[in-house]
Design a protein around this motif. Sequence first.
Motif, PDB file in Angstrom:
ATOM      1  N   LEU A 187       0.829  -1.198   0.000  1.00 53.69           N
ATOM      2  CA  LEU A 187       0.000   0.000   0.000  1.00 53.69           C
ATOM      3  C   LEU A 187       0.869   1.257   0.000  1.00 53.69           C
ATOM      4  O   LEU A 187       0.604   2.204  -0.756  1.00 53.69           O
ATOM      5  CB  LEU A 187      -0.934  -0.008   1.213  1.00 53.69           C
ATOM      6  CG  LEU A 187      -1.770   1.255   1.422  1.00 53.69           C
ATOM      7  CD1 LEU A 187      -2.644   1.555   0.212  1.00 53.69           C
ATOM      8  CD2 LEU A 187      -2.631   1.129   2.680  1.00 53.69           C
ATOM      9  N   LEU A 188       1.913   1.274   0.831  1.00 55.89           N
ATOM     10  CA  LEU A 188       2.815   2.428   0.864  1.00 55.89           C
ATOM     11  C   LEU A 188       3.489   2.622  -0.492  1.00 55.89           C
ATOM     12  O   LEU A 188       3.589   3.746  -1.005  1.00 55.89           O
ATOM     13  CB  LEU A 188       3.866   2.236   1.953  1.00 55.89           C
ATOM     14  CG  LEU A 188       4.929   3.334   2.067  1.00 55.89           C
ATOM     15  CD1 LEU A 188       4.291   4.668   2.432  1.00 55.89           C
ATOM     16  CD2 LEU A 188       5.999   2.946   3.078  1.00 55.89           C
ATOM     17  N   PHE A 229       0.049  11.392  -1.181  1.00 53.69           N
ATOM     18  CA  PHE A 229       0.771  11.557   0.075  1.00 53.69           C
ATOM     19  C   PHE A 229      -0.147  11.980   1.220  1.00 53.69           C
ATOM     20  O   PHE A 229       0.276  12.677   2.146  1.00 53.69           O
ATOM     21  CB  PHE A 229       1.889  12.581  -0.114  1.00 53.69           C
ATOM     22  CG  PHE A 229       2.886  12.197  -1.173  1.00 53.69           C
ATOM     23  CD1 PHE A 229       3.533  10.960  -1.126  1.00 53.69           C
ATOM     24  CD2 PHE A 229       3.164  13.044  -2.236  1.00 53.69           C
ATOM     25  CE1 PHE A 229       4.450  10.597  -2.107  1.00 53.69           C
ATOM     26  CE2 PHE A 229       4.080  12.692  -3.215  1.00 53.69           C
ATOM     27  CZ  PHE A 229       4.718  11.458  -3.152  1.00 53.69           C
ATOM     28  N   GLY A 230      -1.384  11.538   1.154  1.00 55.86           N
ATOM     29  CA  GLY A 230      -2.311  11.844   2.240  1.00 55.86           C
ATOM     30  C   GLY A 230      -1.878  11.243   3.562  1.00 55.86           C
ATOM     31  O   GLY A 230      -2.225  11.774   4.627  1.00 55.86           O
ATOM     32  N   TYR A 231      -1.121  10.150   3.512  1.00 52.00           N
ATOM     33  CA  TYR A 231      -0.676   9.533   4.759  1.00 52.00           C
ATOM     34  C   TYR A 231       0.307  10.423   5.507  1.00 52.00           C
ATOM     35  O   TYR A 231       0.422  10.341   6.738  1.00 52.00           O
ATOM     36  CB  TYR A 231      -0.055   8.163   4.482  1.00 52.00           C
ATOM     37  CG  TYR A 231       1.275   8.182   3.756  1.00 52.00           C
ATOM     38  CD1 TYR A 231       2.483   8.228   4.463  1.00 52.00           C
ATOM     39  CD2 TYR A 231       1.346   8.145   2.364  1.00 52.00           C
ATOM     40  CE1 TYR A 231       3.702   8.241   3.811  1.00 52.00           C
ATOM     41  CE2 TYR A 231       2.563   8.167   1.705  1.00 52.00           C
ATOM     42  CZ  TYR A 231       3.733   8.215   2.426  1.00 52.00           C
ATOM     43  OH  TYR A 231       4.945   8.228   1.784  1.00 52.00           O
ATOM     44  N   ARG A 244      -6.653   0.024   7.718  1.00 53.37           N
ATOM     45  CA  ARG A 244      -8.008   0.474   8.046  1.00 53.37           C
ATOM     46  C   ARG A 244      -8.229   1.929   7.635  1.00 53.37           C
ATOM     47  O   ARG A 244      -9.297   2.288   7.137  1.00 53.37           O
ATOM     48  CB  ARG A 244      -8.252   0.302   9.552  1.00 53.37           C
ATOM     49  CG  ARG A 244      -9.680   0.608   9.977  1.00 53.37           C
ATOM     50  CD  ARG A 244      -9.949   0.174  11.398  1.00 53.37           C
ATOM     51  NE  ARG A 244      -9.085   0.887  12.343  1.00 53.37           N
ATOM     52  CZ  ARG A 244      -9.161   0.725  13.662  1.00 53.37           C
ATOM     53  NH1 ARG A 244     -10.024  -0.144  14.170  1.00 53.37           N
ATOM     54  NH2 ARG A 244      -8.354   1.406  14.455  1.00 53.37           N
ATOM     55  N   ASP A 245      -7.214   2.775   7.826  1.00 50.95           N
ATOM     56  CA  ASP A 245      -7.336   4.166   7.397  1.00 50.95           C
ATOM     57  C   ASP A 245      -7.495   4.260   5.885  1.00 50.95           C
ATOM     58  O   ASP A 245      -8.267   5.085   5.375  1.00 50.95           O
ATOM     59  CB  ASP A 245      -6.108   4.961   7.842  1.00 50.95           C
ATOM     60  CG  ASP A 245      -6.147   5.313   9.324  1.00 50.95           C
ATOM     61  OD1 ASP A 245      -7.226   5.216   9.932  1.00 50.95           O
ATOM     62  OD2 ASP A 245      -5.080   5.664   9.877  1.00 50.95           O
ATOM     63  N   LEU A 284      -6.893   8.311   3.984  1.00 50.17           N
ATOM     64  CA  LEU A 284      -5.595   8.625   3.372  1.00 50.17           C
ATOM     65  C   LEU A 284      -5.765   9.340   2.041  1.00 50.17           C
ATOM     66  O   LEU A 284      -4.787   9.524   1.295  1.00 50.17           O
ATOM     67  CB  LEU A 284      -4.776   7.345   3.169  1.00 50.17           C
ATOM     68  CG  LEU A 284      -4.517   6.499   4.421  1.00 50.17           C
ATOM     69  CD1 LEU A 284      -3.651   5.291   4.088  1.00 50.17           C
ATOM     70  CD2 LEU A 284      -3.892   7.321   5.526  1.00 50.17           C
ATOM     71  N   GLY A 285      -6.991   9.727   1.711  1.00 50.31           N
ATOM     72  CA  GLY A 285      -7.257  10.418   0.454  1.00 50.31           C
ATOM     73  C   GLY A 285      -8.007   9.510  -0.520  1.00 50.31           C
ATOM     74  O   GLY A 285      -8.301   8.345  -0.229  1.00 50.31           O
TER      75      GLY A 285
END
Length: 307
Positions: free
Chosen positions: A227-228, A237-239, A294-295, A301-302
Amino acid sequence: RDRFEFGGRDVASWFPRHMAKGLRQMRFALRRADCLVERSHIPLSGRNPELQEALGIRPHVLVLNKMDLADPRRQPVSAGAGPGWGQRGEWVLPAWAQSDSPVPVPLQVVPMVARLVADGPRYHRVESTEHNILVIGVPNVGKSSLINSLRRLHLKKGKATAVGGEPGITKAVLSRIQVCEKPLMYLVDTPGVLPPRLGDVETGMKLALCGAIHDHLVGEDVMADYLLYTLNKQQQFGYVQRYRLGQPCDHIEPLLKHVALTQGRTQKVKVLTGTGNVNMTMLNYPAAAYEFLRDFRAGRLGRVTLD
């Protein structure tokens, strides 16, 4: 990273045995179906190619889930802002994850299916006036929830089939479930079925991120790492803002460490020493990985589209 190393993983173990039986039952049920309603989280990887031959000869409605969480820059023509014909000849209905959907999908399904069936050939049951609809899709895309919503809307009835947030709740093709009186319409819930041979590990990873495969079969750590990689590759880059990082990171370990520290994800571990047992508090990396997943699934995260 320019590419993701999957480490020679074998996706065959991600295909539970009950799905093979479900796929056989679905092929048989297709013979009696007047129309197909397919649900999908992602427009390409989220669809089962094993059913494409059957889809091509019957009216077909594709419900694309969580369109308000999808990246509008990465949508195919068939996944526009409103209903319309898709690239494979199906009628596409966008569904919203939030309750403020412009037009909820349950309100659109019955009139749309009735119109498609009326306009299409019913060579196998010409004299019948009832509508037999098969609801299909990979695991955990909301097939049972759609059936229950239609029953509440049109018949004022309660649940007819079990639902859950984990893949594999429905394990067999059920009997017909009435969802509307006028027109007389029956839907058949089906088990979420993955193709026995996923095209590649990356397709399987996308399905896992969307919840179609149990997390523990794939591994939360490798899912978080993929995922990253995907977020960075798409310049999403919402994370960074979500977790208050100073800058994007290319490796999963520092991200999970930061999440575990800031979210308080710790675990007590007993360590054996020469003088006795010592209880130590350590960062819980699996819990941090699950928090990251989960986010993403909740859209925190966008807006992201994996395909």
